[in-house]
Design a protein around this motif. Structure first.
Motif, PDB file in Angstrom:
ATOM      1  N   LEU A 295       4.146  13.164 -11.911  1.00 35.22           N
ATOM      2  CA  LEU A 295       3.525  12.603 -13.111  1.00 35.22           C
ATOM      3  C   LEU A 295       2.459  13.549 -13.639  1.00 35.22           C
ATOM      4  O   LEU A 295       2.339  13.765 -14.837  1.00 35.22           O
ATOM      5  CB  LEU A 295       2.890  11.251 -12.781  1.00 35.22           C
ATOM      6  CG  LEU A 295       3.850  10.090 -12.647  1.00 35.22           C
ATOM      7  CD1 LEU A 295       3.117   8.885 -12.113  1.00 35.22           C
ATOM      8  CD2 LEU A 295       4.466   9.771 -13.981  1.00 35.22           C
TER       9      LEU A 295
ATOM     10  N   LEU B  23       6.473  15.855 -15.560  1.00 38.19           N
ATOM     11  CA  LEU B  23       7.928  15.877 -15.428  1.00 38.19           C
ATOM     12  C   LEU B  23       8.498  14.579 -15.983  1.00 38.19           C
ATOM     13  O   LEU B  23       7.817  13.558 -16.024  1.00 38.19           O
ATOM     14  CB  LEU B  23       8.344  16.030 -13.964  1.00 38.19           C
ATOM     15  CG  LEU B  23       7.788  17.212 -13.184  1.00 38.19           C
ATOM     16  CD1 LEU B  23       8.434  17.280 -11.818  1.00 38.19           C
ATOM     17  CD2 LEU B  23       7.987  18.513 -13.921  1.00 38.19           C
ATOM     18  N   SER B  24       9.734  14.620 -16.407  1.00 36.98           N
ATOM     19  CA  SER B  24      10.330  13.410 -16.969  1.00 36.98           C
ATOM     20  C   SER B  24      11.823  13.420 -16.696  1.00 36.98           C
ATOM     21  O   SER B  24      12.350  14.377 -16.138  1.00 36.98           O
ATOM     22  CB  SER B  24      10.045  13.340 -18.469  1.00 36.98           C
ATOM     23  OG  SER B  24      10.340  14.572 -19.074  1.00 36.98           O
TER      24      SER B  24
ATOM     25  N   LEU C  94      11.784  13.241 -12.703  1.00 40.41           N
ATOM     26  CA  LEU C  94      10.694  12.323 -12.363  1.00 40.41           C
ATOM     27  C   LEU C  94      11.228  11.090 -11.646  1.00 40.41           C
ATOM     28  O   LEU C  94      10.655  10.630 -10.658  1.00 40.41           O
ATOM     29  CB  LEU C  94       9.953  11.910 -13.642  1.00 40.41           C
ATOM     30  CG  LEU C  94       8.843  10.873 -13.498  1.00 40.41           C
ATOM     31  CD1 LEU C  94       7.710  11.415 -12.657  1.00 40.41           C
ATOM     32  CD2 LEU C  94       8.308  10.467 -14.845  1.00 40.41           C
TER      33      LEU C  94
ATOM     34  N   VAL D  92       9.663   7.070  -9.797  1.00 39.84           N
ATOM     35  CA  VAL D  92       8.987   6.463 -10.954  1.00 39.84           C
ATOM     36  C   VAL D  92      10.074   6.064 -11.947  1.00 39.84           C
ATOM     37  O   VAL D  92      10.906   6.884 -12.310  1.00 39.84           O
ATOM     38  CB  VAL D  92       8.027   7.468 -11.617  1.00 39.84           C
ATOM     39  CG1 VAL D  92       7.266   6.796 -12.732  1.00 39.84           C
ATOM     40  CG2 VAL D  92       7.082   8.060 -10.606  1.00 39.84           C
ATOM     41  N   ASP D  93      10.063   4.801 -12.358  1.00 43.38           N
ATOM     42  CA  ASP D  93      11.168   4.354 -13.222  1.00 43.38           C
ATOM     43  C   ASP D  93      10.853   4.587 -14.699  1.00 43.38           C
ATOM     44  O   ASP D  93      11.202   3.791 -15.554  1.00 43.38           O
ATOM     45  CB  ASP D  93      11.489   2.874 -12.963  1.00 43.38           C
ATOM     46  CG  ASP D  93      10.361   1.958 -13.433  1.00 43.38           C
ATOM     47  OD1 ASP D  93       9.223   2.454 -13.524  1.00 43.38           O
ATOM     48  OD2 ASP D  93      10.618   0.780 -13.699  1.00 43.38           O
ATOM     49  N   TYR D  94      10.201   5.690 -14.994  1.00 40.02           N
ATOM     50  CA  TYR D  94       9.810   5.978 -16.378  1.00 40.02           C
ATOM     51  C   TYR D  94      11.031   6.424 -17.172  1.00 40.02           C
ATOM     52  O   TYR D  94      11.533   7.525 -16.998  1.00 40.02           O
ATOM     53  CB  TYR D  94       8.733   7.067 -16.368  1.00 40.02           C
ATOM     54  CG  TYR D  94       8.251   7.484 -17.730  1.00 40.02           C
ATOM     55  CD1 TYR D  94       7.557   6.595 -18.532  1.00 40.02           C
ATOM     56  CD2 TYR D  94       8.467   8.763 -18.221  1.00 40.02           C
ATOM     57  CE1 TYR D  94       7.103   6.970 -19.776  1.00 40.02           C
ATOM     58  CE2 TYR D  94       8.016   9.147 -19.455  1.00 40.02           C
ATOM     59  CZ  TYR D  94       7.330   8.251 -20.233  1.00 40.02           C
ATOM     60  OH  TYR D  94       6.883   8.630 -21.472  1.00 40.02           O
TER      61      TYR D  94
ATOM     62  N   LEU E  66      12.198   6.107 -21.262  1.00 35.09           N
ATOM     63  CA  LEU E  66      11.760   5.616 -22.572  1.00 35.09           C
ATOM     64  C   LEU E  66      12.738   4.608 -23.167  1.00 35.09           C
ATOM     65  O   LEU E  66      12.361   3.806 -24.002  1.00 35.09           O
ATOM     66  CB  LEU E  66      11.563   6.787 -23.534  1.00 35.09           C
ATOM     67  CG  LEU E  66      10.305   7.604 -23.262  1.00 35.09           C
ATOM     68  CD1 LEU E  66      10.339   8.896 -24.034  1.00 35.09           C
ATOM     69  CD2 LEU E  66       9.067   6.817 -23.629  1.00 35.09           C
TER      70      LEU E  66
ATOM     71  N   TYR F 273      11.020   1.722 -21.466  1.00 38.74           N
ATOM     72  CA  TYR F 273       9.578   1.590 -21.687  1.00 38.74           C
ATOM     73  C   TYR F 273       9.239   1.380 -23.155  1.00 38.74           C
ATOM     74  O   TYR F 273       8.376   0.587 -23.483  1.00 38.74           O
ATOM     75  CB  TYR F 273       8.851   2.839 -21.152  1.00 38.74           C
ATOM     76  CG  TYR F 273       8.457   2.750 -19.701  1.00 38.74           C
ATOM     77  CD1 TYR F 273       9.394   2.459 -18.729  1.00 38.74           C
ATOM     78  CD2 TYR F 273       7.137   2.966 -19.309  1.00 38.74           C
ATOM     79  CE1 TYR F 273       9.050   2.383 -17.406  1.00 38.74           C
ATOM     80  CE2 TYR F 273       6.778   2.882 -17.976  1.00 38.74           C
ATOM     81  CZ  TYR F 273       7.727   2.596 -17.030  1.00 38.74           C
ATOM     82  OH  TYR F 273       7.374   2.519 -15.714  1.00 38.74           O
ATOM     83  N   GLU F 274       9.871   2.164 -24.010  1.00 37.30           N
ATOM     84  CA  GLU F 274       9.649   2.015 -25.452  1.00 37.30           C
ATOM     85  C   GLU F 274      11.018   1.939 -26.112  1.00 37.30           C
ATOM     86  O   GLU F 274      11.486   2.909 -26.698  1.00 37.30           O
ATOM     87  CB  GLU F 274       8.854   3.220 -25.993  1.00 37.30           C
ATOM     88  CG  GLU F 274       7.429   3.260 -25.484  1.00 37.30           C
ATOM     89  CD  GLU F 274       6.711   4.557 -25.833  1.00 37.30           C
ATOM     90  OE1 GLU F 274       7.290   5.397 -26.534  1.00 37.30           O
ATOM     91  OE2 GLU F 274       5.569   4.710 -25.391  1.00 37.30           O
TER      92      GLU F 274
ATOM     93  N   TYR G 191       0.078  10.201 -16.500  1.00 36.28           N
ATOM     94  CA  TYR G 191       1.184  11.010 -17.008  1.00 36.28           C
ATOM     95  C   TYR G 191       0.703  11.912 -18.130  1.00 36.28           C
ATOM     96  O   TYR G 191       0.119  11.440 -19.107  1.00 36.28           O
ATOM     97  CB  TYR G 191       2.298  10.082 -17.491  1.00 36.28           C
ATOM     98  CG  TYR G 191       3.553  10.800 -17.902  1.00 36.28           C
ATOM     99  CD1 TYR G 191       4.268  11.536 -16.976  1.00 36.28           C
ATOM    100  CD2 TYR G 191       4.019  10.729 -19.196  1.00 36.28           C
ATOM    101  CE1 TYR G 191       5.430  12.201 -17.345  1.00 36.28           C
ATOM    102  CE2 TYR G 191       5.181  11.379 -19.574  1.00 36.28           C
ATOM    103  CZ  TYR G 191       5.881  12.108 -18.640  1.00 36.28           C
ATOM    104  OH  TYR G 191       7.015  12.751 -19.009  1.00 36.28           O
TER     105      TYR G 191
ATOM    106  N   ARG H 219       0.952   1.384 -19.469  1.00 36.01           N
ATOM    107  CA  ARG H 219       1.831   1.651 -20.605  1.00 36.01           C
ATOM    108  C   ARG H 219       1.085   1.820 -21.913  1.00 36.01           C
ATOM    109  O   ARG H 219       1.409   1.174 -22.918  1.00 36.01           O
ATOM    110  CB  ARG H 219       2.888   0.553 -20.739  1.00 36.01           C
ATOM    111  CG  ARG H 219       3.748   0.450 -19.506  1.00 36.01           C
ATOM    112  CD  ARG H 219       5.051  -0.201 -19.800  1.00 36.01           C
ATOM    113  NE  ARG H 219       5.829  -0.337 -18.572  1.00 36.01           N
ATOM    114  CZ  ARG H 219       7.059  -0.782 -18.518  1.00 36.01           C
ATOM    115  NH1 ARG H 219       7.673  -1.150 -19.595  1.00 36.01           N
ATOM    116  NH2 ARG H 219       7.701  -0.870 -17.375  1.00 36.01           N
TER     117      ARG H 219
END
Lengths: 414, 164
Positions: A235, A239-240, A244, A249-251, A253, A256-257, B52, B80
């Motif tokens: 993080l 990184l994504s 990531l 990490v369940d990031y 988008l 999330y968005e 982040y 978030r």
């Protein structure tokens, strides 16, 4: 650049250590090794100066910029519509998602709502592009590590989808199919049919790749426990994407968005545990399966309707009207030569491309050109973690690490 | 005003300049001196928890007295929220504190800003050019006074003469 400048750490025998006396007096020094710029597994033109102690990596310094074309500067000179083909050339193996990310950013800037059908078409094509990207990654990563067969299988299936793109927009790689406010062309019935056929054909093939790799001891030995990064460090590096999510990490988008048609589809985000190369591989394979689910659902839910938002001051007129209607032709001409009047302000819009978060930060001062356009390229940011993640591993693991980022230098250098 | 902006204003009354909300993005402008403190607060405070690191960018405003704008964007995975922190620096003294001690990712991204816009970062461990050649001396390409077609060095190449 002088080589001495890149050497920041010097490792010496500790004189206070009790066993130092008994050590034989051997001259030791680190070995500097240039990997690249022309190397088959750097996926473009990249040089890394590896500092080695025996076969272990002590430090690695990426030297980038061989593919730097000044895309951000070029954007300032053109209109918003004119920049779409430039985005193809960022990550040139997955152009559709770049188009998507850019168009989304401009839609946020102009506050445009995209019609439903266009959203579904966009989602379908974006997920097909994600499958293509992951197939490309899987094939080349396996090839780099030493499993050649998978490469031929994934490229065979990737070819089917590229031909599908060809039929959709006339290009296999540099597509430019997305438009601000919608898409360029609707699917023809033949495209729907081919996609449905592919959805039936493809799922057993994924299991085929997996059998090739998961029973391959070389693959397992070279990916398990290699290039580990913890969630916190990942993080902090920014990184994504799968890189990531491999760290737990369940990031994503898309969750999330949520954007486009993703909130209307059911899918899960695979998350790894160990943060090693194997987890990143597993996530990508699972994401191919999830992408198939999303495409299937979109095909079920899609309904007839317009494919471009009706905002004449911003969006292009339909192509058939341009050739038959004078006003539409003038509108098209003005939009491309002068651009549209954007409000003054600044936005950042991130999109979950298959490599990671592809973001556009756009500053507008009004007028038809962006005042400043910054591309947050996941490949570039992943390279920032290369030194950190490679330390202490064997020299051959540098290749694995590269591959596990899914790096494309066109995007990295911009 | 946004709750986060209010908190930052409360915490750093001297450094806070303004906060903007546009199209759902929150952008906070702070004074250069307060930038590192504000970022430390965003990183370490449990209410902010911005772990982040999204991107670092820079904007050139040649007509303004404080010519360059440095933009940091951070995100909190748990809370978030996305926050953009901006600061302005004048041309004769374009240096800001580096965030490399807070986020690892700042290393490469600040190097890119230095390379493209010529803004220096105090305490950065390895501030070298990253995309342009190391020995490039013709300036910083993303500044507005740098021509799009380059500085004309291509014209000075020695081309082979056509023997006919």
């Amino acid at each position: 650049m002088k080589l001495e400048d890149q050497r920041t750490t010097v490792y010496k025998v500790d004189p206070d250590h009790p066993e130092t006396e008994s050590l034989p007096t051997l001259r030791t020094e680190e070995l500097l090794l240039n990997m690249g710029p022309q190397h088959p597994s750097t996926h473009g033109v990249l040089k890394v100066i590896l500092e080695l102690e025996g076969e272990r990596l002590v430090k690695s310094t990426p030297v980038m910029g061989f593919l730097h074309r000044g895309v951000e500067k070029l954007a300032e000179g053109g209109t918003y519509h004119q920049f779409i083909p430039h985005t193809d050339r960022l990550d040139y193996v997955c152009a559709m998602y770049n188009n998507f990310a850019y168009c989304r950013a401009i839609e946020k800037l102009m506050d445009i709502t995209v019609p439903d059908r266009a959203e579904y078409l966009r989602t379908i094509v974006a997920e097909v592009q994600r499958i293509i990207g992951h197939l490309f990654w899987l094939g080349t990563q396996a090839l780099d590590i030493g499993a050649m067969t998978v490469f031929f299988y994934t490229f065979r299936d990737r070819e089917i989808l590229l031909d599908w793109f060809d039929e959709l927009c006339g290009a296999r790689l540099t597509t430019s199919w997305y438009r601000i406010g919608g898409v360029e062309k609707d699917f023809t019935p033949s495209l729907f049919e081919k996609l449905k056929k592919f959805l039936e054909y493809f799922p057993p093939k994924i299991d085929e790749y997996v059998i090739f790799l998961e029973k391959n001891r070389i693959w397992l030995a070279r990916t398990r426990g290699v290039a580990v990064i913890s969630a916190e460090d990942a993080l902090s590096f920014g990184l994504s994407g799968p890189t990531l999510r491999g760290s737990g990490v369940d990031y994503d988008l898309r969750k999330y968005e949520p954007y486009s048609a993703y909130p209307r589809c059911e899918f899960s985000v695979p998350v790894g545990k160990n943060g090693d190369t194997y987890d990143r591989y597993w996530i990508r394979v699972e994401e191919i399966r999830e992408s198939l689910k999303i495409v299937t659902q979109c095909l079920e839910q899609i309904e007839p309707g317009p494919i471009l938002a009706d905002v004449p001051s911003v969006t292009l007129p339909p192509k058939d009207r341009v050739f038959t209607n004078l006003e539409s032709m003038i509108q098209q001409f003005k939009l491309f030569s002068q651009g549209f009047e954007a409000p003054a302000g600044e936005i950042y819009c991130g999109t979950e491309a298959h490599k990671g978060e592809l973001g556009f930060y756009i500053v507008s001062t009004g007028g038809g050109n962006p005042y400043r356009l910054k591309i947050r390229a996941p490949s570039f940011i992943h390279m920032g973690a290369f030194d950190f993640m490679s330390r202490g591993y064997m020299i051959a693991d540098a290749i694995t690490l590269f591959g596990s980022y899914d790096i494309v230098m066109g995007e990295c250098d911009r | 005003m946004h709750a986060i902006a209010e908190k930052i204003q409360e915490k750093f009354p001297a450094g806070f300049l303004n906060a903007q909300e546009w199209r759902g993005d929150l952008a906070i402008t702070v004074k250069r001196e307060a930038l590192h403190d504000v970022c430390t607060y965003l990183r370490r405070d449990p209410d902010m928890d911005c772990d982040y690191f999204v991107h670092v960018s820079s904007v050139d405003w040649p007509d303004d007295e404080e010519r360059f704008e440095v933009v940091y964007e951070v995100y909190s995975i748990r809370k978030r929220h996305r926050i953009r922190i901006k600061t302005r620096v004048p041309e004769h003294d374009c240096i800001v504190d580096s965030m490399t001690d807070l986020w690892y990712g700042a290393d490469f991204m600040e190097r890119e800003v230095f390379d493209m816009m010529g803004i220096r970062f105090r305490n950065h461990p390895d501030l070298r050019r990253i995309l342009m050649p190391d020995d490039y001396t013709e300036g910083y390409p993303l500044r507005k006074d740098f021509p799009v077609q380059g500085k004309g060095w291509r014209d000075s190449f020695d081309f082979l003469q056509d023997p006919n």
